[in-house]
Design a protein around this motif. Structure first.
Motif, PDB file in Angstrom:
ATOM      1  N   GLY A   1       0.792  -1.222   0.000  1.00 11.37           N
ATOM      2  CA  GLY A   1       0.000   0.000   0.000  1.00 11.37           C
ATOM      3  C   GLY A   1       0.827   1.276   0.000  1.00 11.37           C
ATOM      4  N   LEU A   2       2.151   1.129   0.073  1.00 14.29           N
ATOM      5  CA  LEU A   2       3.043   2.287   0.137  1.00 14.29           C
ATOM      6  C   LEU A   2       3.796   2.506  -1.166  1.00 14.29           C
ATOM      7  N   VAL A   3       4.325   1.410  -1.724  1.00 14.52           N
ATOM      8  CA  VAL A   3       5.106   1.501  -2.952  1.00 14.52           C
ATOM      9  C   VAL A   3       4.214   2.021  -4.074  1.00 14.52           C
ATOM     10  N   GLY A   4       4.709   3.000  -4.786  1.00 14.38           N
ATOM     11  CA  GLY A   4       3.916   3.621  -5.847  1.00 14.38           C
ATOM     12  C   GLY A   4       3.310   4.953  -5.437  1.00 14.38           C
ATOM     13  N   HIS A   5       3.260   5.203  -4.118  1.00 12.92           N
ATOM     14  CA  HIS A   5       2.782   6.511  -3.662  1.00 12.92           C
ATOM     15  C   HIS A   5       3.792   7.573  -4.094  1.00 12.92           C
ATOM     16  N   GLU A   6       3.311   8.696  -4.566  1.00 11.96           N
ATOM     17  CA  GLU A   6       4.199   9.715  -5.124  1.00 11.96           C
ATOM     18  C   GLU A   6       5.137  10.326  -4.091  1.00 11.96           C
ATOM     19  N   ARG A   7       4.806  10.215  -2.813  1.00  8.11           N
ATOM     20  CA  ARG A   7       5.671  10.799  -1.774  1.00  8.11           C
ATOM     21  C   ARG A   7       6.391   9.731  -0.954  1.00  8.11           C
ATOM     22  N   PHE A   8       6.447   8.502  -1.471  1.00  7.86           N
ATOM     23  CA  PHE A   8       7.136   7.422  -0.763  1.00  7.86           C
ATOM     24  C   PHE A   8       8.235   6.843  -1.640  1.00  7.86           C
ATOM     25  N   ALA A   9       9.428   6.711  -1.057  1.00  6.68           N
ATOM     26  CA  ALA A   9      10.556   6.069  -1.737  1.00  6.68           C
ATOM     27  C   ALA A   9      11.087   4.960  -0.837  1.00  6.68           C
ATOM     28  N   PHE A  10      11.356   3.803  -1.415  1.00  5.24           N
ATOM     29  CA  PHE A  10      11.813   2.665  -0.623  1.00  5.24           C
ATOM     30  C   PHE A  10      13.250   2.313  -0.972  1.00  5.24           C
ATOM     31  N   HIS A  11      14.056   2.067   0.079  1.00  9.41           N
ATOM     32  CA  HIS A  11      15.438   1.633  -0.091  1.00  9.41           C
ATOM     33  C   HIS A  11      15.615   0.295   0.613  1.00  9.41           C
ATOM     34  N   TYR A  12      15.997  -0.711  -0.154  1.00  8.96           N
ATOM     35  CA  TYR A  12      16.271  -2.030   0.413  1.00  8.96           C
ATOM     36  C   TYR A  12      17.739  -2.098   0.815  1.00  8.96           C
ATOM     37  N   GLY A  13      18.011  -2.551   2.052  1.00  9.07           N
ATOM     38  CA  GLY A  13      19.403  -2.703   2.447  1.00  9.07           C
ATOM     39  C   GLY A  13      19.592  -2.807   3.941  1.00  9.07           C
ATOM     40  N   ASP A  14      20.777  -3.267   4.314  1.00  5.73           N
ATOM     41  CA  ASP A  14      21.197  -3.441   5.696  1.00  5.73           C
ATOM     42  C   ASP A  14      21.724  -2.109   6.224  1.00  5.73           C
ATOM     43  N   LEU A  15      21.223  -1.668   7.361  1.00  8.95           N
ATOM     44  CA  LEU A  15      21.626  -0.381   7.920  1.00  8.95           C
ATOM     45  C   LEU A  15      23.099  -0.333   8.308  1.00  8.95           C
ATOM     46  N   LEU A  16      23.724  -1.490   8.491  1.00  8.42           N
ATOM     47  CA  LEU A  16      25.155  -1.504   8.786  1.00  8.42           C
ATOM     48  C   LEU A  16      25.998  -1.255   7.544  1.00  8.42           C
ATOM     49  N   ARG A  17      25.382  -1.360   6.364  1.00  7.83           N
ATOM     50  CA  ARG A  17      26.143  -1.247   5.120  1.00  7.83           C
ATOM     51  C   ARG A  17      25.665  -0.126   4.206  1.00  7.83           C
ATOM     52  N   LEU A  18      24.437   0.294   4.352  1.00  5.53           N
ATOM     53  CA  LEU A  18      23.927   1.394   3.534  1.00  5.53           C
ATOM     54  C   LEU A  18      24.637   2.703   3.883  1.00  5.53           C
ATOM     55  N   ARG A  19      24.776   3.572   2.892  1.00 11.60           N
ATOM     56  CA  ARG A  19      25.254   4.927   3.161  1.00 11.60           C
ATOM     57  C   ARG A  19      24.052   5.743   3.664  1.00 11.60           C
ATOM     58  N   LEU A  20      24.045   6.012   4.961  1.00 14.62           N
ATOM     59  CA  LEU A  20      22.888   6.661   5.572  1.00 14.62           C
ATOM     60  C   LEU A  20      22.923   8.175   5.437  1.00 14.62           C
ATOM     61  N   GLU A  21      24.106   8.744   5.382  1.00 17.89           N
ATOM     62  CA  GLU A  21      24.217  10.199   5.376  1.00 17.89           C
ATOM     63  C   GLU A  21      23.428  10.857   4.242  1.00 17.89           C
ATOM     64  N   PRO A  22      23.503  10.362   2.997  1.00 17.20           N
ATOM     65  CA  PRO A  22      22.704  11.003   1.936  1.00 17.20           C
ATOM     66  C   PRO A  22      21.196  10.934   2.194  1.00 17.20           C
ATOM     67  N   LEU A  23      20.750   9.886   2.893  1.00 17.54           N
ATOM     68  CA  LEU A  23      19.332   9.746   3.193  1.00 17.54           C
ATOM     69  C   LEU A  23      18.905  10.640   4.347  1.00 17.54           C
ATOM     70  N   PHE A  24      19.822  10.864   5.293  1.00  9.20           N
ATOM     71  CA  PHE A  24      19.496  11.660   6.477  1.00  9.20           C
ATOM     72  C   PHE A  24      19.637  13.167   6.241  1.00  9.20           C
ATOM     73  N   THR A  25      20.454  13.553   5.289  1.00  8.37           N
ATOM     74  CA  THR A  25      20.802  14.965   5.131  1.00  8.37           C
ATOM     75  C   THR A  25      19.592  15.858   4.932  1.00  8.37           C
ATOM     76  N   GLN A  26      18.623  15.402   4.130  1.00  2.00           N
ATOM     77  CA  GLN A  26      17.453  16.221   3.831  1.00  2.00           C
ATOM     78  C   GLN A  26      16.272  15.952   4.760  1.00  2.00           C
ATOM     79  N   ALA A  27      16.456  15.072   5.753  1.00  2.00           N
ATOM     80  CA  ALA A  27      15.330  14.664   6.604  1.00  2.00           C
ATOM     81  C   ALA A  27      15.085  15.665   7.738  1.00  2.00           C
ATOM     82  N   ASP A  28      13.809  15.864   8.052  1.00  2.00           N
ATOM     83  CA  ASP A  28      13.435  16.619   9.248  1.00  2.00           C
ATOM     84  C   ASP A  28      13.392  15.706  10.469  1.00  2.00           C
ATOM     85  N   ALA A  29      13.112  14.423  10.232  1.00  2.00           N
ATOM     86  CA  ALA A  29      13.057  13.456  11.332  1.00  2.00           C
ATOM     87  C   ALA A  29      13.360  12.061  10.803  1.00  2.00           C
ATOM     88  N   VAL A  30      14.069  11.287  11.619  1.00  2.00           N
ATOM     89  CA  VAL A  30      14.286   9.863  11.346  1.00  2.00           C
ATOM     90  C   VAL A  30      13.582   9.083  12.452  1.00  2.00           C
TER      91      VAL A  30
END
Length: 316
Positions: A48-77
């Motif tokens: 019910g989320l995938v395909g929503h115009e304001r939702f983007a999904f990233h598959y991956g392990d948090l120990l290996r993903l580059r988190l900084e590019p995802l967090f930089t523009q965030a107001d909240a995690v």
């Protein structure tokens, strides 16, 4: 708001993403689709989320993903990713709980510090209290976890507090009490009870049925999470459902809703607390938390398989 949700394909995470989107937020979901329960359920959670115009999904392990590019523009995690379950945390599997609950949280906090993240909301657990000294339990009570799972959630929570006090990372750790609702994890009691009723199977009840929980409806939880993410409050707070109910009482309610269950009594399991009951005064004062869903309404929504509508006066 621009939000990042870790554990987005999980039970609470998928509800949180849906709630954030309903409020007009942009959401980035992250999930490794781990095998604690069948990944097909997690794919259904995401459907019910995938395909929503304001939702983007990233598959991956948090120990290996580059988190900084995802967090930089965030107001909240909203950090919900982790290894759940009290009973599976003993023995050799503890290393997995250590990795997914403690090491992953430390990496999330490092990224939050490096990107000067405005808000980090962490999903902690009532399991940190164990057999609490008093009920209802305020946050001032000394944590005494009685399972390795509870130990790892407390360690992750303490990491949040350490990064908050030392580096100024604005963390809000929410101790969740027995969350339930549609799409509940298949290992959790209400999901197993409803499945047993529908299949006409007996339900193995661990303990005498007098053990009690502060059951909290998932819609109230995700509403509170967003409220905490939008507030300036930092620290540790309980999120409970507002009343303590025994397993016998909950089973009786399911029977009244057309899901009678034949119970087979068994011994209690290591790591299961006898009682949980939240003092929610701090959450009410800090970000206006007021649970609006009683147990009967919440269980009815599980039986139907759809969320219960918001009620006047609730925080939903």
């Amino acid at each position: 708001m621009r939000a990042v949700v870790t554990g987005a394909a999980g039970f609470i995470g998928s509800h949180l993403c849906a709630h954030l989107l309903s409020q007009g937020d942009d959401v980035v979901g992250i999930d490794a689709l781990t095998d604690f329960y069948p990944s097909t359920r997690k794919h259904r959670n995401l459907a019910g989320l995938v395909g929503h115009e304001r939702f983007a999904f990233h598959y991956g392990d948090l120990l290996r993903l580059r988190l900084e590019p995802l967090f930089t523009q965030a107001d909240a995690v909203y950090h919900l990713a982790g290894q759940p379950g009290v009973r599976g945390s003993w023995g050799d599997r503890f290393a997995l709980y250590l990795e997914r609950n403690v090491l992953v949280t430390q990496r999330v906090l490092e990224a939050a510090r490096d990107t000067r993240l405005p808000r980090l909301v962490f999903a902690s657990s009532s399991s940190v209290y164990g057999d609490a000294e008093t009920c209802p339990t305020p946050e001032t009570v000394r944590p005494r976890p009685v399972s390795p799972y509870g130990v790892t959630k407390l360690a992750a929570e303490q990491l949040c507090e350490t990064y908050r006090t030392v580096f100024g990372v604005p963390t809000a750790s929410l101790r969740l009490f027995s969350v339930y609702g549609p799409r509940q994890r298949p290992d959790m009691a209400f999901a197993r009870l409803i499945e047993a009723a529908r299949e006409g199977r007996p339900f193995p009840l661990y303990g005498d049925g007098g053990q009690s929980r502060d059951f909290t409806y998932v819609g109230d939880v995700v509403t509170a999470m967003r409220a905490a993410g939008r507030s300036s409050w930092t620290g540790v707070a309980n999120l409970g459902g507002g009343s303590e109910v025994t397993m016998r009482q909950a089973i009786a309610v399911l029977g009244e809703l057309g899901c009678p269950v034949r119970v087979v009594a068994g011994p209690s399991r290591p790591g299961d607390a006898r009682r949980t009951s939240a003092d929610i005064t701090l959450a009410r004062q800090a970000f206006g938390y007021r649970p609006g869903t009683d147990l009967r309404s919440g269980l009815a929504s599980m039986v139907r398989g759809v969320p219960t509508p918001a009620r006047p006066g609730s925080t939903r």
